[in-house]
Design a protein around this motif. Structure first.
Motif, short mmCIF file in Angstrom:
data_model
loop_
_atom_site.label_atom_id
_atom_site.label_comp_id
_atom_site.label_asym_id
_atom_site.label_seq_id
_atom_site.Cartn_x
_atom_site.Cartn_y
_atom_site.Cartn_z
N ILE A 1 0.86 -1.19 0.00
CA ILE A 1 0.00 0.00 0.00
C ILE A 1 0.89 1.23 0.00
O ILE A 1 1.82 1.36 0.81
N VAL A 2 0.61 2.16 -0.92
CA VAL A 2 1.37 3.41 -1.03
C VAL A 2 0.42 4.57 -0.74
O VAL A 2 -0.58 4.75 -1.43
N LYS A 3 0.74 5.33 0.30
CA LYS A 3 -0.09 6.47 0.70
C LYS A 3 0.73 7.75 0.63
O LYS A 3 1.90 7.74 0.97
N GLY A 4 0.10 8.85 0.24
CA GLY A 4 0.72 10.17 0.33
C GLY A 4 1.37 10.69 -0.93
O GLY A 4 1.95 11.77 -0.91
N LEU A 5 1.29 9.98 -2.05
CA LEU A 5 1.88 10.50 -3.28
C LEU A 5 1.15 11.75 -3.77
O LEU A 5 1.76 12.63 -4.38
N GLU A 6 -0.13 11.87 -3.48
CA GLU A 6 -0.91 13.03 -3.94
C GLU A 6 -0.45 14.32 -3.28
O GLU A 6 -0.68 15.41 -3.81
N LEU A 7 0.21 14.24 -2.13
CA LEU A 7 0.70 15.43 -1.45
C LEU A 7 1.86 16.09 -2.21
O LEU A 7 2.18 17.25 -1.97
N PHE A 8 2.47 15.35 -3.12
CA PHE A 8 3.56 15.88 -3.93
C PHE A 8 3.07 16.29 -5.32
O PHE A 8 3.87 16.54 -6.21
N GLY A 9 1.77 16.32 -5.53
CA GLY A 9 1.20 16.75 -6.81
C GLY A 9 1.19 15.64 -7.86
O GLY A 9 1.14 15.94 -9.05
N ILE A 10 1.23 14.39 -7.44
CA ILE A 10 1.23 13.26 -8.38
C ILE A 10 -0.18 12.73 -8.49
O ILE A 10 -0.84 12.48 -7.48
N LYS A 11 -0.64 12.53 -9.73
CA LYS A 11 -1.97 11.95 -9.93
C LYS A 11 -1.90 10.45 -9.61
O LYS A 11 -1.05 9.73 -10.17
N LEU A 12 -2.75 10.00 -8.72
CA LEU A 12 -2.68 8.61 -8.27
C LEU A 12 -3.02 7.62 -9.39
O LEU A 12 -2.46 6.53 -9.43
N SER A 13 -3.92 8.00 -10.28
CA SER A 13 -4.27 7.08 -11.37
C SER A 13 -3.07 6.84 -12.29
O SER A 13 -2.81 5.71 -12.71
N ASP A 14 -2.33 7.93 -12.61
CA ASP A 14 -1.13 7.77 -13.44
C ASP A 14 -0.06 6.96 -12.69
O ASP A 14 0.63 6.12 -13.29
N ALA A 15 0.09 7.23 -11.40
CA ALA A 15 1.09 6.51 -10.61
C ALA A 15 0.77 5.02 -10.54
O ALA A 15 1.68 4.19 -10.64
N SER A 16 -0.51 4.68 -10.38
CA SER A 16 -0.85 3.25 -10.29
C SER A 16 -0.59 2.54 -11.62
O SER A 16 -0.14 1.39 -11.64
N LYS A 17 -0.82 3.23 -12.75
CA LYS A 17 -0.53 2.62 -14.06
C LYS A 17 0.97 2.37 -14.20
O LYS A 17 1.39 1.30 -14.65
N LYS A 18 1.78 3.35 -13.81
CA LYS A 18 3.24 3.19 -13.92
C LYS A 18 3.75 2.08 -13.01
O LYS A 18 4.62 1.30 -13.39
N LEU A 19 3.20 2.01 -11.79
CA LEU A 19 3.62 0.95 -10.87
C LEU A 19 3.22 -0.42 -11.40
O LEU A 19 3.99 -1.39 -11.30
N GLY A 20 2.02 -0.52 -11.96
CA GLY A 20 1.55 -1.80 -12.52
C GLY A 20 2.42 -2.26 -13.67
O GLY A 20 2.73 -3.45 -13.79
N LYS A 21 2.81 -1.31 -14.55
CA LYS A 21 3.65 -1.67 -15.69
C LYS A 21 5.06 -2.05 -15.24
O LYS A 21 5.64 -3.01 -15.73
N LYS A 22 5.63 -1.28 -14.34
CA LYS A 22 7.01 -1.51 -13.90
C LYS A 22 7.16 -2.87 -13.21
O LYS A 22 8.10 -3.62 -13.49
#
Length: 196
Positions: A120-141
């Motif tokens: 579980i990754v919490k708090g990425l949105e506090l740095f201005g990162i869109k969570l939907s884009d981040a989850s796609k990148k994490l899934g691909k990586k």
């Protein structure tokens, strides 16, 4: 016939919006005191006495600070405006103080069905990162399923299938340079541990 009853008139506090009799049981009685002294002095006579005593003390303090200078003739700190600015604190209804969230990413591993792990990754949105884009990148990586879900605190978080807790730190710092490694934390055995 029965006498017609009039509704009771209730004085409500202008600060906490409770009836004035119940302000002392409210969330922030200290903020209500000046309003009560001005608008309902008969309800709290002790406050009026206390305010008068403080007024006398304030006057004596002001008289002592006026015209006093240091040994070298320099004005004292009270004359140069040595008062510090009070930080504005956002208050929620009911007088609760809203704390400003610290910018940190929290990574936690949850085990389900004895063998399956979810990171579980919490708090990425506090740095201005869109969570939907981040989850796609994490899934691909990491070639796993990753999704944005609401956590128990009603905040969105990213759930990644698999135990990638130690690999994910390097990926986050490489992909999003705005996230420093010192602000990434693990939750291990219920304790928050810095990733670096």
């Amino acid at each position: 016939m029965a006498e017609k009853l009039e509704p009771a008139k209730v004085l409500y506090c202008g600060v906490c919006s409770l009836p004035a009799e119940y302000c002392e049981f409210g969330p922030d009685f200290a903020r209500c005191k000046p309003w009560l002294i001005e608008n309902a002095p008969d309800l709290y006579p002790d406050l009026l006495k206390e305010a008068n005593e403080k007024g006398v003390d304030n006057v004596s303090d002001k008289l002592q600070s006026v015209g006093i200078s240091g040994a070298d003739g320099a004005p004292s700190s009270s004359q140069t405006g040595g008062t510090s600015k009070k930080e504005e604190v956002k208050r929620l209804p009911g007088g609760k103080v809203k704390k400003k969230e610290r910018q940190e990413v929290i990574i936690e591993k949850v085990v389900r069905n004895k063998r399956k792990c979810i990171t579980i990754v919490k708090g990425l949105e506090l740095f201005g990162i869109k969570l939907s884009d981040a989850s796609k990148k994490l899934g691909k990586k990491f070639a796993t399923g990753a999704s944005v879900v609401k956590g128990p605190t009603e905040k969105e978080q990213i759930d990644v299938q698999g135990d990638i807790i130690y690999d994910i730190v390097e990926f986050i710092t490489d992909t999003w340079p705005d996230v420093p490694e010192r602000s990434i934390f693990f939750i291990e055995d219920g304790k928050k541990v810095q990733a670096g």
